[in-house]
Each structure stands twice: as structure tokens, then as C-alpha cells.
Design an enzyme around this catalytic site. Sequence first.
Site, PDB file in Angstrom:
ATOM      1  CG  PHE A  78      -2.129  -0.965   1.541  1.00 51.79           C
ATOM      2  CD1 PHE A  78      -3.276  -0.521   0.745  1.00 51.79           C
ATOM      3  CD2 PHE A  78      -1.688  -2.167   1.964  1.00 51.79           C
ATOM      4  CE1 PHE A  78      -4.269  -1.473   1.007  1.00 51.79           C
ATOM      5  CE2 PHE A  78      -2.904  -3.021   2.195  1.00 51.79           C
ATOM      6  CZ  PHE A  78      -4.075  -2.699   1.477  1.00 51.79           C
ATOM      7  CB  THR A 121      -4.979   4.773  -8.037  1.00 51.40           C
ATOM      8  OG1 THR A 121      -5.997   5.541  -8.421  1.00 51.40           O
ATOM      9  CG2 THR A 121      -3.943   5.104  -9.028  1.00 51.40           C
ATOM     10  CG  ASP A 122     -10.110   5.235 -10.178  1.00 52.33           C
ATOM     11  OD1 ASP A 122      -9.176   5.777  -9.683  1.00 52.33           O
ATOM     12  OD2 ASP A 122     -11.148   5.212 -10.160  1.00 52.33           O
ATOM     13  CD  GLU A 123      -6.091   9.713  -9.198  1.00 52.90           C
ATOM     14  OE1 GLU A 123      -5.015  10.309  -9.672  1.00 52.90           O
ATOM     15  OE2 GLU A 123      -6.664   9.906  -8.376  1.00 52.90           O
ATOM     16  CE1 TYR A 148      -1.009   8.156  -5.902  1.00 53.10           C
ATOM     17  CE2 TYR A 148      -2.935   8.877  -7.044  1.00 53.10           C
ATOM     18  CZ  TYR A 148      -2.305   7.913  -6.312  1.00 53.10           C
ATOM     19  OH  TYR A 148      -3.106   6.956  -5.667  1.00 53.10           O
ATOM     20  CE  LYS A 152      -0.395   3.537  -6.758  1.00 51.56           C
ATOM     21  NZ  LYS A 152       0.166   2.672  -5.509  1.00 51.56           N
ATOM     22  CD  GLN A 192     -14.402  19.782   1.532  1.00 50.46           C
ATOM     23  OE1 GLN A 192     -14.658  20.824   2.188  1.00 50.46           O
ATOM     24  NE2 GLN A 192     -13.496  19.566   0.689  1.00 50.46           N
TER      25      GLN A 192
HETATM   26  P1  NAD Z   1      -2.000   7.266   2.784  1.00 47.99           P
HETATM   27  O1  NAD Z   1      -1.497   8.685   2.170  1.00 47.99           O
HETATM   28  O2  NAD Z   1      -3.196   7.502   3.746  1.00 47.99           O
HETATM   29  O3  NAD Z   1      -1.065   6.380   3.149  1.00 47.99           O
HETATM   30  C1  NAD Z   1       0.335   6.168   2.759  1.00 47.99           C
HETATM   31  C2  NAD Z   1       0.854   5.378   3.679  1.00 47.99           C
HETATM   32  O4  NAD Z   1       2.370   5.191   3.198  1.00 47.99           O
HETATM   33  C3  NAD Z   1       1.559   6.268   5.066  1.00 47.99           C
HETATM   34  O5  NAD Z   1       1.301   5.575   6.277  1.00 47.99           O
HETATM   35  C4  NAD Z   1       2.930   6.685   4.680  1.00 47.99           C
HETATM   36  O6  NAD Z   1       3.703   6.841   5.909  1.00 47.99           O
HETATM   37  C5  NAD Z   1       3.494   5.588   4.114  1.00 47.99           C
HETATM   38  N1  NAD Z   1       4.589   5.661   3.341  1.00 47.99           N
HETATM   39  C6  NAD Z   1       4.642   6.866   2.154  1.00 47.99           C
HETATM   40  N2  NAD Z   1       5.971   6.793   1.872  1.00 47.99           N
HETATM   41  C7  NAD Z   1       6.705   5.755   2.307  1.00 47.99           C
HETATM   42  C8  NAD Z   1       7.791   5.135   2.213  1.00 47.99           C
HETATM   43  N3  NAD Z   1       8.898   5.717   1.364  1.00 47.99           N
HETATM   44  N4  NAD Z   1       8.266   3.894   2.762  1.00 47.99           N
HETATM   45  C9  NAD Z   1       7.437   3.294   3.688  1.00 47.99           C
HETATM   46  N5  NAD Z   1       6.091   3.815   3.941  1.00 47.99           N
HETATM   47  C10 NAD Z   1       5.794   4.770   3.431  1.00 47.99           C
HETATM   48  O7  NAD Z   1      -2.537   6.554   1.460  1.00 47.99           O
HETATM   49  P2  NAD Z   1      -3.814   5.629   1.319  1.00 47.99           P
HETATM   50  O8  NAD Z   1      -4.807   6.473   0.908  1.00 47.99           O
HETATM   51  O9  NAD Z   1      -4.109   4.659   2.404  1.00 47.99           O
HETATM   52  O10 NAD Z   1      -3.437   4.863  -0.136  1.00 47.99           O
HETATM   53  C11 NAD Z   1      -2.939   3.663  -0.263  1.00 47.99           C
HETATM   54  C12 NAD Z   1      -2.409   3.071  -1.394  1.00 47.99           C
HETATM   55  O11 NAD Z   1      -3.737   2.969  -2.047  1.00 47.99           O
HETATM   56  C13 NAD Z   1      -1.782   3.734  -2.285  1.00 47.99           C
HETATM   57  O12 NAD Z   1      -0.905   3.058  -2.876  1.00 47.99           O
HETATM   58  C14 NAD Z   1      -2.795   4.604  -3.222  1.00 47.99           C
HETATM   59  O13 NAD Z   1      -2.048   4.691  -4.472  1.00 47.99           O
HETATM   60  C15 NAD Z   1      -3.815   3.347  -3.233  1.00 47.99           C
HETATM   61  N6  NAD Z   1      -5.041   3.956  -3.608  1.00 47.99           N
HETATM   62  C16 NAD Z   1      -5.820   4.855  -2.805  1.00 47.99           C
HETATM   63  C17 NAD Z   1      -7.072   5.246  -2.978  1.00 47.99           C
HETATM   64  C18 NAD Z   1      -7.684   6.442  -2.118  1.00 47.99           C
HETATM   65  O14 NAD Z   1      -8.909   6.542  -2.430  1.00 47.99           O
HETATM   66  N7  NAD Z   1      -7.420   6.644  -1.219  1.00 47.99           N
HETATM   67  C19 NAD Z   1      -7.738   4.542  -4.305  1.00 47.99           C
HETATM   68  C20 NAD Z   1      -7.014   3.904  -5.154  1.00 47.99           C
HETATM   69  C21 NAD Z   1      -5.806   3.338  -4.556  1.00 47.99           C
HETATM   70  O1  DAU Z   2      -9.187   7.407  -7.824  1.00 44.99           O
HETATM   71  C1  DAU Z   2      -8.525   6.933  -6.849  1.00 44.99           C
HETATM   72  C2  DAU Z   2      -7.633   8.067  -6.194  1.00 44.99           C
HETATM   73  O2  DAU Z   2      -8.774   8.596  -5.380  1.00 44.99           O
HETATM   74  C3  DAU Z   2      -6.315   7.711  -5.226  1.00 44.99           C
HETATM   75  O3  DAU Z   2      -5.663   6.945  -6.253  1.00 44.99           O
HETATM   76  C4  DAU Z   2      -6.018   8.956  -4.511  1.00 44.99           C
HETATM   77  O4  DAU Z   2      -4.810   8.181  -3.886  1.00 44.99           O
HETATM   78  C5  DAU Z   2      -6.884   9.525  -3.623  1.00 44.99           C
HETATM   79  O5  DAU Z   2      -6.401  10.666  -3.149  1.00 44.99           O
HETATM   80  C6  DAU Z   2      -8.117   9.879  -4.571  1.00 44.99           C
HETATM   81  O6  DAU Z   2      -7.532  10.753  -5.497  1.00 44.99           O
HETATM   82  P1  DAU Z   2      -8.446  12.347  -5.894  1.00 44.99           P
HETATM   83  O7  DAU Z   2      -7.625  13.375  -6.494  1.00 44.99           O
HETATM   84  O8  DAU Z   2      -9.622  12.086  -6.662  1.00 44.99           O
HETATM   85  O9  DAU Z   2      -9.044  12.417  -4.373  1.00 44.99           O
HETATM   86  P2  DAU Z   2      -9.045  13.809  -3.454  1.00 44.99           P
HETATM   87  O10 DAU Z   2      -9.920  13.330  -2.064  1.00 44.99           O
HETATM   88  O11 DAU Z   2      -7.878  14.673  -3.559  1.00 44.99           O
HETATM   89  O12 DAU Z   2     -10.413  14.454  -4.326  1.00 44.99           O
HETATM   90  C7  DAU Z   2     -11.636  14.211  -4.480  1.00 44.99           C
HETATM   91  C8  DAU Z   2     -12.087  15.100  -5.559  1.00 44.99           C
HETATM   92  O13 DAU Z   2     -12.595  16.169  -4.646  1.00 44.99           O
HETATM   93  C9  DAU Z   2     -11.334  15.707  -6.616  1.00 44.99           C
HETATM   94  O14 DAU Z   2     -12.229  15.874  -7.892  1.00 44.99           O
HETATM   95  C10 DAU Z   2     -10.842  16.943  -6.284  1.00 44.99           C
HETATM   96  C11 DAU Z   2     -12.028  17.559  -5.080  1.00 44.99           C
HETATM   97  N1  DAU Z   2     -11.714  18.451  -4.182  1.00 44.99           N
HETATM   98  C12 DAU Z   2     -10.759  17.885  -3.321  1.00 44.99           C
HETATM   99  C13 DAU Z   2     -10.370  18.668  -2.041  1.00 44.99           C
HETATM  100  C14 DAU Z   2      -9.374  18.297  -1.271  1.00 44.99           C
HETATM  101  C15 DAU Z   2     -12.565  19.471  -3.699  1.00 44.99           C
HETATM  102  O15 DAU Z   2     -13.559  19.866  -4.565  1.00 44.99           O
HETATM  103  N2  DAU Z   2     -12.115  20.158  -2.788  1.00 44.99           N
HETATM  104  C16 DAU Z   2     -11.083  19.818  -1.715  1.00 44.99           C
HETATM  105  O16 DAU Z   2     -11.115  20.678  -0.877  1.00 44.99           O
END
Ligand code: NAD
Ligand code: DAU
Length: 332
Positions: A78, A121-123, A148, A152, A192
Amino acid sequence: MSIVLVTGGAGFIGSNFVRRVLEATDDSVLVLDKLTYAGNPASLTGLPDDRFEFVRGDICDRELVDRLVARADTVVHFAAESHNDNSLRDPEPFITTNLYGTFALLEAVRKHDKRFHHISTDEVYGDLELDDPERFRETTSYQPSSPYSASKAGSDHLVRAWVRSFGVRATISNCSNNYGPRQHIEKFIPRQITNIIDGVRPKLYGQGRNVRDWIHVDDHNSAVLRILEAGEIGQTYLIGADGEHDNKTVIELLLRLMGQPADAYDHVNDRPGHDLRYAIDATKLRTELGWVPTYSDFASGLAATIDWYRANEAWWRPHKSAVEAKYATQGQ
Ligand code: NAD
Ligand code: DAU
């Protein structure tokens, strides 16, 4: 009983995954996490000492990674720099952690012949028009937009190359936007929620037409466990739960759920290169592995998430002013 090495286990999805593994299986968990600004040790409190170990360290540290991978049966990866807005300010840690860190793990699982699952990620697929009838599938071509998502995408390609060239036993999953407890408050939904708790108006980028495909973090993690049980080596699985909503709708819903007028938010500067829409077709995961999500009602999932942030102010409060100060410098 086996040992699961979880990288990034102090982050949002990783910490929820660690809890799920400890609750749902007999396995032990070894977490490797650097504790960047996004890692929170408070997300890992109350876990059983005899089945849980935490190591603070960097996935780019090849000697450390080699030592920990040697001890594990399975590695679930992760750890990443995960926030798009940060990658626009400073891409370098995204290149280092997401690309070199994944390389370091792949070399270790190759050497020790360990099962590897890569969380992505789907991105990586770029974005869709609002009226496009197609959704992302495993066969959609890669077209990442931000530093980002490009990092990925590169990490996914590394995993596939290590499978094909070296026979590494790996799977990949690409998931849509997660929500739920323990998400860093820089992200849209918890930012939010904590703004509204603080009496500050929520911030919507641009007009808020952008669509995200929301999935509860527990549904993401149940899919990852299913892939570990039954996924085919070398395969990619898309994870999503048919949860498309535009950002304006999400902000209005949060305001209503928190007892505020639905229009009590501000429009702020848009994100450069802002992806318009993500949408996942999870047919492969559902039909081949029989996975089904359990959070079918977005409003109740959000209400439970709001309750969690209200009940756990000590978890997020120390980070709130720094997060908002960073956004303020870019008019967001
Ligand atoms: P997050 O930012 O909350 O957590 C990331 C964690 O990785 C943190 O605990 C950080 O300390 C650790 N980390 C960062 N760099 C590191 C390094 N060099 N060595 C060891 N640890 C390190 O992220 P998240 O939202 O939990 O996402 C986790 C994974 O899921 C990521 O790979 C992200 O791309 C993927 N992902 C996230 C989402 C989402 O909506 N958040 C969706 C799809 C995929
Ligand atoms: O799709 C998966 C991805 O979803 C993951 O790979 C990423 O790690 C995760 O951060 C997330 O990416 P997004 O950029 O979509 O998430 P974020 O929460 O930053 O933003 C969600 C949407 O809301 C995006 O369209 C930007 C918008 N936004 C974000 C913030 C922080 C706002 O409108 N206002 C805000 O304050």
C-alpha cells in the site's frame, strides 16, 4: 498461520486492512511504514501484540526491505505518496517512493519468491467524459494525468515486467476513490467533514462537476483479501462499487447530514489538470472471484464516517491547521 507484510500500514487504507486481516484471519501482520506526514501511529493502536509488529522504515531501503520480505509469506504493498495536490506542488517524493520503492519490493520478492499484491489506482486510466457510456476496465489503456497517477502507472508496469520476465507471483488491483475512517484530512471528504465540525465552509474545486466513484474502504479491503485468496497470478482486477457522485452532490450531502444548509460552501481555485470523471466496471472481480461490496448506501456510509471523525477528534486535530495553511497558499 502465515505472516503478511503490509507496506504503508499506518496510512488510511493500509491501517484498515491491517485491522481486517487481524480480525478475519489467523495471520500475523508485519507493518513497514516510514511515517511520513500521512502515516499515523494512532491508527494502529489496540492491536494484539502476539500477532502484530510495526517497523518504522522506508520501502526504498533495500537492505531493510530484503530482511522483512524474507520473514513474510505474502507482501501487500500500500505504501505510496497518495495525494494529487501534493504531487503538483512537489513531484519528487512520488517518483522516489512510488517507483523506486516498488522496485525495491519487487527485487526482494523475486529473490525470496514471495507472493506480492500491488495496490494501485483507477487514475492510471486518465479520465472519462461525463456522458461516456464506457467505464474503466482491465483492458482500458493507460493515460495518467498527474505526477501522482503517472508514478502509480509506472509502478504497475514494473510489477507486470517482474511477473513476465522473472516469474514473480504478483497480482495488481486498481481501485476507485475510498472513503471511511482514518483517512488523512487533506483528502476531499474528511477535509469537508472536519471543516464543518470547525464551523468553516467546505471548499469545492471549480464548479464541482467532477465525478468520483466512491467505495467504502472496508469494501476495497475485502476485495484485496479475495484477490489474495483466489486471484490468478499475473492478473489485474479493478475494484469499484458503482458509487459515482459529482463533488457538488457530495458536499451538499455532507452539509445536510451534518445539519447545515446544503448551499453553505465556497467555490475555490480548481486543481490544474483536474480529471473530470472516474468510473469502474468491476465485472471481472465480481464474476471471476465472486466479490460483492457490502456498503450499498453511500449516505449511511458517509454518516458513519462523520460519526467517526466526530468521535476521534484527537486523531485529526493536530494536523488540521497545517493542512489548511497549505491549501490557503494556493487559494483552495
Ligand atoms: P495514505 O497517504 O493515507 O498512506 C500512505 C502510507 O504510506 C502512509 O502511512 C505513509 O507513511 C506510508 N509511506 C509513504 N512513503 C513511504 C515510504 N517511502 N516507505 C514506507 N512507507 C511510506 O494513502 P492511502 O490513501 O491509504 O493509499 C494507500 C494505497 O492505495 C496507495 O498505494 C494509493 O495509491 C492506493 N489507492 C488509494 C485510493 C484512495 O482513495 N485513497 C484509491 C485507490 C488506490
Ligand atoms: O481514484 C483513486 C484516487 O482517489 C487515489 O488514487 C488517490 O490516492 C486518492 O487521493 C483519490 O484521488 P482524488 O484526487 O480523486 O481525491 P481527493 O480526495 O484529493 O479529491 C476528490 C475530488 O474532490 C477531486 O475531484 C478534487 C475534489 N476536491 C478535493 C479537495 C481536497 C475538492 O473539490 N475540494 C477539496 O478540498
